[in-house]
Each structure stands twice: as structure tokens, then as C-alpha cells.
Design an enzyme around this catalytic site. Structure first.
Site, PDB file in Angstrom:
ATOM      1  N   MET A  30      47.036  56.226  64.636  1.00 35.18           N
ATOM      2  CA  MET A  30      48.099  55.779  63.737  1.00 35.18           C
ATOM      3  C   MET A  30      48.886  54.653  64.412  1.00 35.18           C
ATOM      4  SD  MET A  30      49.292  59.038  61.537  1.00 35.18           S
ATOM      5  CE  MET A  30      50.473  59.706  62.687  1.00 35.18           C
ATOM      6  N   ALA A  32      50.946  52.492  67.474  1.00 37.05           N
ATOM      7  CA  ALA A  32      51.914  52.760  68.546  1.00 37.05           C
ATOM      8  C   ALA A  32      51.145  53.260  69.765  1.00 37.05           C
ATOM      9  CB  ALA A  32      52.985  53.752  68.096  1.00 37.05           C
ATOM     10  N   HIS A  37      45.818  56.943  73.962  1.00 36.10           N
ATOM     11  CA  HIS A  37      44.874  56.292  73.038  1.00 36.10           C
ATOM     12  C   HIS A  37      43.865  55.440  73.821  1.00 36.10           C
ATOM     13  CE1 HIS A  37      48.488  56.588  70.246  1.00 36.10           C
ATOM     14  NE2 HIS A  37      47.552  57.216  69.573  1.00 36.10           N
ATOM     15  N   GLY A 147      42.150  63.232  71.070  1.00 39.85           N
ATOM     16  CA  GLY A 147      42.841  63.723  72.267  1.00 39.85           C
ATOM     17  C   GLY A 147      43.140  65.212  72.177  1.00 39.85           C
ATOM     18  N   GLN A 148      42.971  65.891  73.307  1.00 40.45           N
ATOM     19  CA  GLN A 148      43.221  67.339  73.380  1.00 40.45           C
ATOM     20  C   GLN A 148      44.689  67.677  73.110  1.00 40.45           C
ATOM     21  OE1 GLN A 148      41.502  70.065  73.639  1.00 40.45           O
ATOM     22  NE2 GLN A 148      43.131  71.497  74.241  1.00 40.45           N
ATOM     23  N   GLN A 153      44.345  69.931  65.715  1.00 49.02           N
ATOM     24  CA  GLN A 153      43.674  68.864  64.959  1.00 49.02           C
ATOM     25  C   GLN A 153      42.204  68.756  65.383  1.00 49.02           C
ATOM     26  OE1 GLN A 153      45.462  64.904  64.010  1.00 49.02           O
ATOM     27  NE2 GLN A 153      44.296  64.179  65.757  1.00 49.02           N
ATOM     28  N   VAL A 176      46.598  62.897  78.441  1.00 54.64           N
ATOM     29  CA  VAL A 176      47.101  61.963  79.457  1.00 54.64           C
ATOM     30  C   VAL A 176      48.602  62.191  79.563  1.00 54.64           C
ATOM     31  CG1 VAL A 176      47.340  59.543  80.136  1.00 54.64           C
ATOM     32  CG2 VAL A 176      45.286  60.301  78.932  1.00 54.64           C
ATOM     33  N   SER A 186      53.085  58.941  70.785  1.00 54.65           N
ATOM     34  CA  SER A 186      53.781  57.803  70.169  1.00 54.65           C
ATOM     35  C   SER A 186      55.218  58.189  69.863  1.00 54.65           C
ATOM     36  CB  SER A 186      53.072  57.388  68.880  1.00 54.65           C
ATOM     37  OG  SER A 186      51.729  57.071  69.160  1.00 54.65           O
TER      38      SER A 186
HETATM   39  O1  PAF Z   1      45.984  61.912  65.741  1.00 52.58           O
HETATM   40  C1  PAF Z   1      46.317  61.004  64.951  1.00 52.58           C
HETATM   41  O2  PAF Z   1      46.820  59.944  65.354  1.00 52.58           O
HETATM   42  C2  PAF Z   1      46.096  61.191  63.461  1.00 52.58           C
HETATM   43  O3  PAF Z   1      46.330  62.506  63.079  1.00 52.58           O
HETATM   44  C3  PAF Z   1      44.703  60.713  62.975  1.00 52.58           C
HETATM   45  C4  PAF Z   1      43.597  61.526  63.610  1.00 52.58           C
HETATM   46  C5  PAF Z   1      44.527  59.245  63.339  1.00 52.58           C
HETATM   47  C6  PAF Z   1      44.608  60.875  61.465  1.00 52.58           C
HETATM   48  O4  PAF Z   1      45.579  60.140  60.802  1.00 52.58           O
END
Ligand code: PAF
Length: 281
Positions: A30, A32, A37, A147-148, A153, A176, A186
């Protein structure tokens, strides 16, 4: 780096890579962007021939009172970071491009979407699963990197991929942390200097639980109580949950006889933060 703003452009870029017989790695974000990331982009670079990232602040995964409007949008800096990591493709659709007016189709991973953050953020994981399924259909990656830190998710996406036979391998990369232990997020950008200090309590609580576990404690109620005690000491921090769950089912585990996920969520000031550790017996 090729920047694709439309679904058609993204599909064309992905299909060109496939025609050339290349393995496509995908990092959905998303924006930021932070080192967490970038670690996903590096993992994708190591395992794929072509790396695509996406930046899309997905309205569907935010509740009506959540931070969609103020979510940090730092496109120029994000683009520069991705260029520096030598990502090949960046997909940046608008909400209008991703969701047609009147769209009523969603992906719900039953029995998991209401666990952990799903309990206090109703509809959140439905929004995540829906957008990730759509992104997978558009980008058609061979591998996708998550990411863990967002442990639930990851579990939900893995289950969705399995249940819907999506032809993508999910790679989960380690959390991290900042040098003082704070998990990169973020949303850390929202924290005032005082809140930034208070936010360290999440990792401190997880660490206290791990220490007790390493001393031989196997009763999860005792381990949870230790974590909660640490959380309770920090003023200005409201605990949402501190749980010990099965890492695949996200259901509570009474005795620690197999690996578990210790997960915490709390609101620091007005910022909701999450963190977790895995304990292996
Ligand atoms: O983890 C995130 O940044 C969001 O949930 C994702 C996986 C990009 C879905 O919008």
C-alpha cells in the site's frame, strides 16, 4: 522500471515476461515503503527473473472510522526506492480502475477472517483477500511475497490460494525491526516521539513471553498473562489482543506442545500497531 497505471498495461507487462519464459515475483504493497517492504523486493529479486510491485491503498480493507484518508501516500519516494532496488514493474492503479461501480463480489476466507485483527476490524480481511485475489488475477505472478508482521494476513492469503487453486507460490519473509525492536510499519510514521517510545512495549511484551517460555513455561494462560502484564504497564497504550494461537488455524492453543504464534495488537495514542513472534517447541 515500467510504471503501469491500468490493468491492461499491467497484464501486458506480465504476459510479455511470461512469453520470454521468465519467472515473475510480485510484492503487493500500500506504499509508504520502508525496509520491511524492501526486504520483500530483495527476496523477490533473489527468487524471480522479473519483479513487479504494486502500490494501492485498498479502500475495501479499511473500516469506516479507520485511517484510509490519512494513510501515508509517498509515491515519489516509493518509486525512487523501488528503482534503487531494481524492481522491473510498478503497478499503481486508481481505486476506480480496481473497483468498477457496483462491484459486489468479494473473497471471504471463512473461519479465519474473524480471528485476531479480524475480530476488531470487521471486513478487513475480506477487503485484503478480495484485493489480493484481484491483484493475482491481474499480475499473474509465479511467486508473491508477504511480510510475517501481518501473520494473520499471510495465513488467510495462503488458505485462499490453496482453496481457490491459484497458481502462485506464497513466500513469507521475516519481520524487519528497527534497532530497538520496533517492527517496521508504514503506520509508525503516525507516532509522536513519545508514542514511538511507548510503542516498544509490543516487542517488550512478546520478548517477556519468549523469556518465560525459554525458562520452561508451557501453559499458554501463564504466558499470555506475562505478556499482558508488560502491556498494562505502558500508559497511553490500549491493548486490543495478546494471544497465543495455532499458526495455521489462528485458534487459541491451551498448552504449548507444538509451534505457536504469539500475536499482539494495541493502539498507541491513536495508531493501531501489531507484532508477533513464533515459538517452537
Ligand atoms: O499488507 C498490505 O500492505 C496490504 O494488506 C496488501 C497485502 C498490499 C493488500 O492491500
Amino acid at each position: 522500471m515500467k510504471v503501469c497505471k491500468t490493468i491492461d498495461d499491467m497484464r501486458a507487462a506480465s504476459r510479455e515476461a511470461r512469453r520470454e519464459g521468465k519467472r515473475l515475483g510480485f510484492v503487493p504493497t500500500m506504499g509508504a515503503l520502508h525496509q520491511g517492504h524492501l526486504s520483500l523486493v530483495r527476496a523477490a529479486k533473489a527468487k524471480s527473473d522479473v519483479v513487479a510491485a504494486s502500490i494501492f491503498v485498498n479502500p475495501l480493507q479499511f473500516g469506516p472510522t479507520e485511517d484510509l484518508a490519512k494513510y501515508p501516500r509517498t509515491f515519489d519516494a516509493d518509486r525512487e526506492l523501488l528503482e534503487r532496488e531494481a524492481a522491473d514493474i510498478l503497478f499503481v492503479p486508481t481505486a476506480k480502475e480496481m473497483y468498477r461501480p457496483g462491484a459486489v463480489t468479494y473473497v471471504t476466507v471463512e473461519g479465519l477472517s474473524d480471528k485476531l485483527c479480524g475480530r476488531s476490524r470487521p471486513g478487513h480481511f475480506r477487503g485484503v483477500a478480495t484485493v489480493v485475489a484481484k491483484l493475482f488475477h491481474i499480475v499473474e505472478p509465479d511467486l508473491a511475497f508477504f511480510g510475517q508482521k501481518d501473520a494473520a494476513q499471510c495465513v488467510i492469503i495462503q488458505r485462499m490460494v490453496r482453496d481457490l487453486n491459484l497458481p502462485v507460490e506464497i513466500v513469507v519473509c521475516p519481520i524487519v525491526r528497527e534497532p530497538d525492536g520496533l517492527a517496521m510499519s508504514s503506520r509508525n510514521a503516525y507516532l509522536s516521539p513519545e508514542e514511538r517510545t511507548s510503542a516498544l512495549v509490543l516487542y517488550r511484551a512478546l520478548t517477556a513471553t519468549r523469556t518465560l517460555f525459554e525458562q520452561g513455561e508451557r501453559n499458554t494462560a501463564a504466558l499470555i498473562a506475562a505478556g499482558r502484564r508488560v502491556m498494562a504497564k505502558e500508559r497511553g497504550v490500549r491493548l486490543d489482543y495478546f494471544e497465543i494461537v495455532d499458526p495455521d488455524l489462528l485458534t487459541p492453543v491451551p498448552e504449548l506442545t507444538r509451534p505457536v504464534l504469539v500475536a499482539v495488537a494495541a493502539v498507541v495514542g491513536t495508531t493501531r500497531l501489531i507484532d508477533n513472534i513464533l515459538l517452537s517447541v
